[in-house]
Write a protein that holds these residues in place. Sequence first.
Motif, short mmCIF file in Angstrom:
data_model
loop_
_atom_site.label_atom_id
_atom_site.label_comp_id
_atom_site.label_asym_id
_atom_site.label_seq_id
_atom_site.Cartn_x
_atom_site.Cartn_y
_atom_site.Cartn_z
N ASP A 155 0.82 -1.22 0.01
CA ASP A 155 0.15 -0.04 -0.13
C ASP A 155 0.87 1.29 -0.13
OD1 ASP A 155 1.11 0.21 2.62
OD2 ASP A 155 -0.85 -0.38 3.53
N GLU A 156 0.25 2.33 0.06
CA GLU A 156 1.14 3.71 -0.05
C GLU A 156 2.15 3.75 1.13
OE1 GLU A 156 -1.36 7.10 -0.40
OE2 GLU A 156 -2.30 6.34 -2.27
N GLU A 157 1.65 3.48 2.36
CA GLU A 157 2.48 3.65 3.40
C GLU A 157 3.70 2.75 3.27
OE1 GLU A 157 2.54 3.28 8.23
OE2 GLU A 157 0.69 2.77 7.27
N ARG A 158 3.59 1.44 3.07
CA ARG A 158 4.58 0.41 2.85
C ARG A 158 5.45 0.66 1.73
NH1 ARG A 158 7.82 -2.06 5.17
NH2 ARG A 158 6.39 -2.99 6.59
N ARG A 160 6.00 3.95 0.60
CA ARG A 160 6.92 4.91 0.55
C ARG A 160 8.05 4.71 1.67
NH1 ARG A 160 1.76 7.98 0.97
NH2 ARG A 160 1.65 7.33 3.06
N SER A 161 7.80 3.65 2.43
CA SER A 161 8.53 3.20 3.75
C SER A 161 10.05 2.27 2.82
CB SER A 161 8.17 2.41 4.68
OG SER A 161 9.08 1.80 5.47
#
Length: 208
Positions: A155-158, A160-161
């Motif tokens: 997902d977006e958070e993963r 970016r990380s």
Amino acid sequence: KTVYPVFFLTYKAVDAYTLSVKSNVLSKKSKSASVKTQKLLQAVQFVRGVLTGDTAHTGPFFVTLEVSERCNLSCRACAYHSPDLPMAVNNHPLRDIPYELVLQVCSEMKSSGGLRLLLIGHGEPLLHPRIDDIIAAGKAAGLEVFLTTNGTLLDEERVRSLVALGLDKIQVSLWANSPEDYARNHPGTPAAMFDKVLHGVALLAKEK
């Protein structure tokens, strides 16, 4: 010579196709040139050892770590989690590689001249509770870090990380070429997951 516990040091998959996205870590020419120089020197040292019959004079070209035995899919072609396997095959505790062992491997790779750390697994590496720390440890040791994933957790958070951590390459294994194939090859998983994985790959391409 250190002998490590074996975390299933072989990896087999029958991918319908594989999608790979490189992050921006190697986009700078200076860093890319430096890595190429290191690889060339490593190859020269290896050949030197072969010709003299002595030792390799270099560390391993790469080290593969089986990050986790846990998985969130049941792929039919998987030799470990397939629902078509006898129950006895999967009837044991599923393990994650200890973070302390990862640190030890990274330290020894750094001191021996190893260059690349491959994070894979009979399970899904992104399920490891310290996967971010594992990637960071590899990068802190000056290693190229590659990750293979089924893509369901992108997902977006993963995304970016992973990019922020400096992951050098991520390989997304997609055992299908349509939602219908995906549902057939991953019993118990909705066909819509196919599009979710593709969306995750698109996020990677956008973020890198």
